[in-house]
Design a protein around this motif. Structure first.
Motif, PDB file in Angstrom:
ATOM      1  N   TYR A  34       0.802  -1.231   0.000  1.00 19.51           N
ATOM      2  CA  TYR A  34       0.000   0.000   0.000  1.00 19.51           C
ATOM      3  C   TYR A  34       0.832   1.277   0.000  1.00 19.51           C
ATOM      4  O   TYR A  34       0.569   2.209  -0.768  1.00 19.51           O
ATOM      5  N   PHE A  37       1.907   3.152  -3.063  1.00 25.06           N
ATOM      6  CA  PHE A  37       0.931   3.885  -3.879  1.00 25.06           C
ATOM      7  C   PHE A  37       0.442   5.168  -3.220  1.00 25.06           C
ATOM      8  O   PHE A  37      -0.442   5.828  -3.733  1.00 25.06           O
ATOM      9  N   VAL A  38       0.995   5.473  -2.066  1.00 21.16           N
ATOM     10  CA  VAL A  38       0.588   6.722  -1.404  1.00 21.16           C
ATOM     11  C   VAL A  38       1.748   7.737  -1.373  1.00 21.16           C
ATOM     12  O   VAL A  38       1.543   8.884  -0.987  1.00 21.16           O
ATOM     13  N   ILE A 138      -4.595   0.019 -10.789  1.00 24.27           N
ATOM     14  CA  ILE A 138      -4.464   1.306 -10.090  1.00 24.27           C
ATOM     15  C   ILE A 138      -3.957   2.376 -11.040  1.00 24.27           C
ATOM     16  O   ILE A 138      -2.822   2.320 -11.528  1.00 24.27           O
ATOM     17  N   ASN A 140      -3.942   5.745 -10.385  1.00 31.15           N
ATOM     18  CA  ASN A 140      -3.177   6.795  -9.707  1.00 31.15           C
ATOM     19  C   ASN A 140      -2.316   6.147  -8.630  1.00 31.15           C
ATOM     20  O   ASN A 140      -2.831   5.658  -7.621  1.00 31.15           O
ATOM     21  N   VAL A 141      -0.997   6.150  -8.852  1.00 30.77           N
ATOM     22  CA  VAL A 141      -0.106   5.443  -7.915  1.00 30.77           C
ATOM     23  C   VAL A 141       0.532   6.407  -6.917  1.00 30.77           C
ATOM     24  O   VAL A 141       1.436   6.040  -6.175  1.00 30.77           O
ATOM     25  N   ASN A 142       0.051   7.647  -6.906  1.00 27.39           N
ATOM     26  CA  ASN A 142       0.680   8.661  -6.035  1.00 27.39           C
ATOM     27  C   ASN A 142      -0.343   9.423  -5.203  1.00 27.39           C
ATOM     28  O   ASN A 142      -0.192  10.611  -4.995  1.00 27.39           O
ATOM     29  N   SER A 143      -1.405   8.768  -4.739  1.00 19.37           N
ATOM     30  CA  SER A 143      -2.390   9.537  -3.984  1.00 19.37           C
ATOM     31  C   SER A 143      -2.543   8.990  -2.562  1.00 19.37           C
ATOM     32  O   SER A 143      -2.497   7.781  -2.352  1.00 19.37           O
ATOM     33  N   ASN A 144      -2.691   9.885  -1.629  1.00 18.26           N
ATOM     34  CA  ASN A 144      -2.797   9.491  -0.226  1.00 18.26           C
ATOM     35  C   ASN A 144      -4.079  10.056   0.399  1.00 18.26           C
ATOM     36  O   ASN A 144      -4.218  11.264   0.483  1.00 18.26           O
ATOM     37  N   ASN A 146      -4.963   6.111  -0.969  1.00 16.56           N
ATOM     38  CA  ASN A 146      -5.221   5.568  -2.297  1.00 16.56           C
ATOM     39  C   ASN A 146      -6.484   4.702  -2.232  1.00 16.56           C
ATOM     40  O   ASN A 146      -6.436   3.530  -1.856  1.00 16.56           O
ATOM     41  N   ASN A 148      -8.550   3.481  -4.455  1.00 17.59           N
ATOM     42  CA  ASN A 148      -8.660   2.319  -5.335  1.00 17.59           C
ATOM     43  C   ASN A 148      -7.973   1.104  -4.693  1.00 17.59           C
ATOM     44  O   ASN A 148      -8.538   0.012  -4.628  1.00 17.59           O
ATOM     45  N   TYR A 149      -6.772   1.326  -4.182  1.00 19.91           N
ATOM     46  CA  TYR A 149      -6.058   0.209  -3.557  1.00 19.91           C
ATOM     47  C   TYR A 149      -6.767  -0.246  -2.284  1.00 19.91           C
ATOM     48  O   TYR A 149      -6.934  -1.443  -2.042  1.00 19.91           O
TER      49      TYR A 149
END
Lengths: 307, 523
Positions: A34, A37-38, A138, A140-144, A146, A148-149
């Motif tokens: 996880y 991806f954040v 996924i 967007n692999v840079n959202s906090n 995340n 979707n994950y």
């Protein structure tokens, strides 16, 4: 009706806010992926599967390489199951990679499994096994956080985030992407795990076959990264029994790496020949101490080859 | 679409808002919308099997209409719809008789015989079609495999290939629901509807389509002809019931399932204490799973202004097995009672006939749950537990609610409840086991000396034991209501009541595992 909707909306706010608070507590102990991806986009990446995820410590390399390559390396390696070379991994890498003006290097770890596939036609990228897994899903692999994950791929129940904070957990995904994991390190336990791995990969031999398409995606990955910095191909150390299986899997693997090395003019470091130097948790993954030593050794090699 | 999926979390509010704000004004349009939403709900799983529901609905609608042409010559029709509403579904009085004044008619007796024969034909078509569907999709392979086993047992060689048949979700539920309609029409208890859309919407009403409650046409169908206006109290009650259902499913059932799966995978390699916890956890898993689904279904129905029947009435507080079966899966038990047990003669004949009927009903009930000998044995065990009560006339001793006017049970009540729970749990082992061998191994190892050893458990199991205890306490406190938290903390300050809801919502959020299917989807 309006009163009903208003009450429901007001009430929903409190549990949702509390849930958000719990999710923020996740520090890499509840889920092995996880945190990757954040985090924001990264300047330089370490790529590969679980051997790299557990065996290469970016903070050590960043300290050692800072003068030559100031861009911070981030471990964006997953597992043989999730991140073999293919369209899913390549697209995810593109999304994770930040623009950077200075010097940077990329570490691409390779092994026969990362360019093999267990599907009927290993050269049909539309059917690649990871196409319906999280790297493909996924966007967007840079959202906090995340979402979707969290909603679809988080491995455990969310209470584990709290439980793992209280309980002494055996694994932790660090902020630099290094996946630190340990367990019973007695000789007998290690031998037992190695036996399991040998069985596991022997079984893989019957299922996996070399994929020309994956090899092309490895080349596309190198090509993408080379335009942004120096690419170093690395083959991680392995226990000799597992190495035998890999040699069975792809007897031409070394010649393929020679080919890549020449075609792209990149360095290729084969650490399988230094097997006796390292300690393994299971014949495949380096122990924490060996991961530290290995990261030092890798830094030295990179610096040496730079001169 | 699963009730505990993110898709449903979007589907339900969207359908709810459209239903009340856009489609509720006109009955036809509203029913069409519910039908479309229900087909979308079902088609989300596999749209190909929608044709089975449509076919089943069409056949029964047609059979009903054809029976109506027979009935139309008869008198004594009494409407069951509310006053002032469109004529649609009617219940027929038992005194119905043929039209004796029609000069063209044959003699009344001849006409009655012809009518009866024609009605029987249409009933037979409905039965053959629905039971045929069920037989093919659910039992075909079982019969083939069992026949092959039997032939091999006799010393002959038989190699017959089975078919790779997918079991359509909910087929056992909607076929029984449609059958109740045609049987009631045949019996003259219900006048067939002329409104196909209402009928199709009744068969496929999404809250209870795939796992019940198995609604009778006489209860649910008339509700499709009623104009509805939004009722705040009913909707809030529905939300509470959905929340309780989700808690039962997501927190209790799904988390118990983790340990249950371990226990039933290799029973021979585990200490008896683990197996004991596994068996008890399965009792709560199956209850949480199925009653949880029913609660979500009934609660969802309330959001749309529909009243579905209660399906579970706190069965684990039963004091004997007869009471348990009056409280467990009520819609199925009463279905079998009305459409199988009573036609067989019920308890009206000799004691031997009654025992035969009881045995049949339990075995058929077991078989309904699945095409496996384990279910039949489970049904047989329940019959054996029930028969002594019946024989000694004790099967209707415990009718009311346990400790009705007390906060705690007497020691005698508690003993009875624990004994009933224990024998039920023992029977559930057959229900959960993939085959008879596993069930035998499980029970053999369960009654071994290692039952006194400390169970080998992860910290999470202790956590789930805690949840199960909280669940039992809440169920006990709310046992006089339709579901546990229906009126819980109503007399307490709002902050306590909302604190309870907040706690349950957080438990659902935090303890949810990845979408787990409902066990009863496979039946």
């Amino acid at each position: 009706m309006n009163r009903f909707l208003l009450r429901v909306l007001i009430f929903s706010f409190f549990p949702l806010l509390s849930l958000y608070g719990v999710l923020l507590l996740e520090n890499g102990t509840a889920d092995p992926f996880y945190q990757r991806f954040v985090t924001p986009k990264q300047e330089a990446l370490i790529l590969g599967n679980s051997k790299a995820a557990q065996g290469i410590i970016p903070s050590i390399l960043n300290d050692r390489l800072a003068d030559v390559y100031p861009a911070k390396l981030y471990n964006y390696s997953f597992t043989v199951y999730n991140s073999p070379f293919g369209a899913s991994y390549l697209e995810s890498i593109k999304k994770k990679l930040a623009e950077y003006d200075g010097e940077r290097c990329f570490i691409v770890t390779v092994d026969p499994w990362s360019i093999s596939s267990d599907i009927k036609d290993p050269n049909n990228p539309d059917k690649f096994e990871e196409n319906d897994r999280f790297l493909a899903a996924i966007k967007n692999v840079n959202s906090n956080p995340n979402l979707n994950y969290l909603l679809y791929w988080f491995e455990k129940s969310f209470y584990e985030i709290i439980l793992m904070r209280i309980k002494n957990n055996l694994s932790k995904l660090h902020v630099d992407g290094w996946f630190e994991t340990t367990g019973n390190m007695q000789e007998s336990a290690i031998n037992q795990r190695r036996g399991f791995m040998i069985d596991f990969y022997t079984d893989y031999l019957n299922k996996y076959s070399y994929s020309e398409e994956r090899f092309k995606y490895l080349q596309k990955t190198i090509d993408l990264l080379q335009k942004k910095g120096r690419v170093i191909l690395v083959r991680m150390p392995l226990h000799r029994d597992i190495l035998k299986i890999e040699k069975f899997q792809d007897p031409d693997f070394e010649s393929r790496m020679d080919f890549l090395s020449k075609k792209f003019s990149v360095s290729y470091f084969d650490f399988t020949i230094t097997e006796s130097k390292w300690g393994f948790k299971d014949g495949l993954h380096l122990t924490i101490e060996s991961a530290k030593d290995f990261s030092q050794d890798l830094s030295n090699k990179i610096l040496l080859s730079n001169n | 679409m699963l009730f505990n999926s993110y898709e449903y979390l979007i589907f339900l509010p969207v359908v709810f808002l459209l239903y009340w704000y856009v489609f509720s004004k006109n009955l036809k349009v509203r029913n069409f919308f519910l039908l479309a939403a229900s087909y979308l709900f079902y088609g989300w799983w596999d749209w190909r099997f929608l044709f089975l529901i449509i076919a089943s609905s069409a056949v029964d609608y047609w059979c009903g209409l054809k029976m109506a042409t027979v009935i139309s010559n008869e008198e004594g029709v009494k409407s069951i719809r509310p006053k002032g509403e469109i004529s649609s579904v009617k219940e027929i009085s038992p005194s119905a008789s043929s039209n004796r004044n029609d000069p063209k008619s044959k003699s009344p007796r001849t006409q009655r015989v012809v009518s009866l024969t024609r009605k029987k034909l249409y009933l037979a078509i409905s039965l053959a079609f629905n039971l045929g569907l069920l037989g093919f999709f659910k039992y075909f392979n079982f019969f083939i495999e069992s026949s092959v086993d039997f032939i091999n047992l006799l010393g002959f060689q038989a190699n017959i290939h089975t078919l790779n048949i997918i079991l359509p979700v909910g087929i056992s539920f909607y076929t029984f629901q449609t059958l109740s309609y045609t049987i009631d029409v045949y019996r003259g208890k219900l006048e067939p509807t002329q409104d196909w859309m209402a009928f199709f919407a009744y068969v496929s009403f999404f809250p209870q389509l795939v796992a019940g409650p198995i609604e009778r046409a006489s209860n649910l169908l008339p509700q499709f002809f009623q104009k509805k206006s939004f009722e705040y109290t009913l909707a809030m009650d529905g939300l509470r019931q959905i929340l309780w259902g989700l808690f039962m499913k997501v927190v209790i059932a799904d988390n118990c399932a983790v340990f249950v799966n371990q226990a039933f995978t290799n029973p021979e390699s585990q200490p008896a204490s683990n197996l004991l916890i596994g068996a008890v956890f399965f009792s709560f898993q199956i209850y949480g799973d199925f009653a949880g689904y029913s609660n979500i279904a009934i609660g969802t129905g309330k959001l749309f202004g529909f009243h579905l029947m209660q399906n579970f009435a706190f069965p684990y507080f039963s004091r004997d097995i007869a009471e348990f079966w009056r409280r467990w899966h009520i819609s199925l038990s009463t279905w079998f009672r009305d459409y199988l047990y009573i036609p067989l003669g019920g308890s009206m004949g000799s004691k031997t006939q009654s025992l035969r009927n009881i045995l049949i009903i339990f075995l058929v009930s077991g078989f309904w749950h699945g095409a496996n000998w384990t279910f039949i044995i489970w049904g047989g065990i329940n019959a054996l537990l029930f028969i002594p009560l019946f024989w000694f006339g004790k099967n209707r001793v415990n009718i009311g609610i346990v400790a009705q006017n007390r906060s705690l049970p007497t020691f005698y009540d508690l003993g009875q409840v624990l004994l009933t729970f224990s024998v039920t749990t023992l029977a559930w082992i057959f229900f959960r086991s993939p085959d008879l061998n596993t069930a035998g191994t499980y029970i053999t190892h369960l009654f071994s000396s290692s039952i006194l050893s400390m169970p080998k458990m992860d910290i999470r199991v202790y956590l789930f034991i805690g949840w199960v205890l909280i669940f039992i306490i809440l169920e006990w406190m709310g046992r006089r209501e339709e579901f546990a938290i229906q009126k819980m903390a109503f007399r307490k300050p709002a902050i306590i009541r909302y604190g309870l809801y907040y706690g349950l919502v957080m438990a659902v959020f935090l303890f949810a595992r990845k979408e787990q299917e409902f066990i009863y989807f496979q039946f």
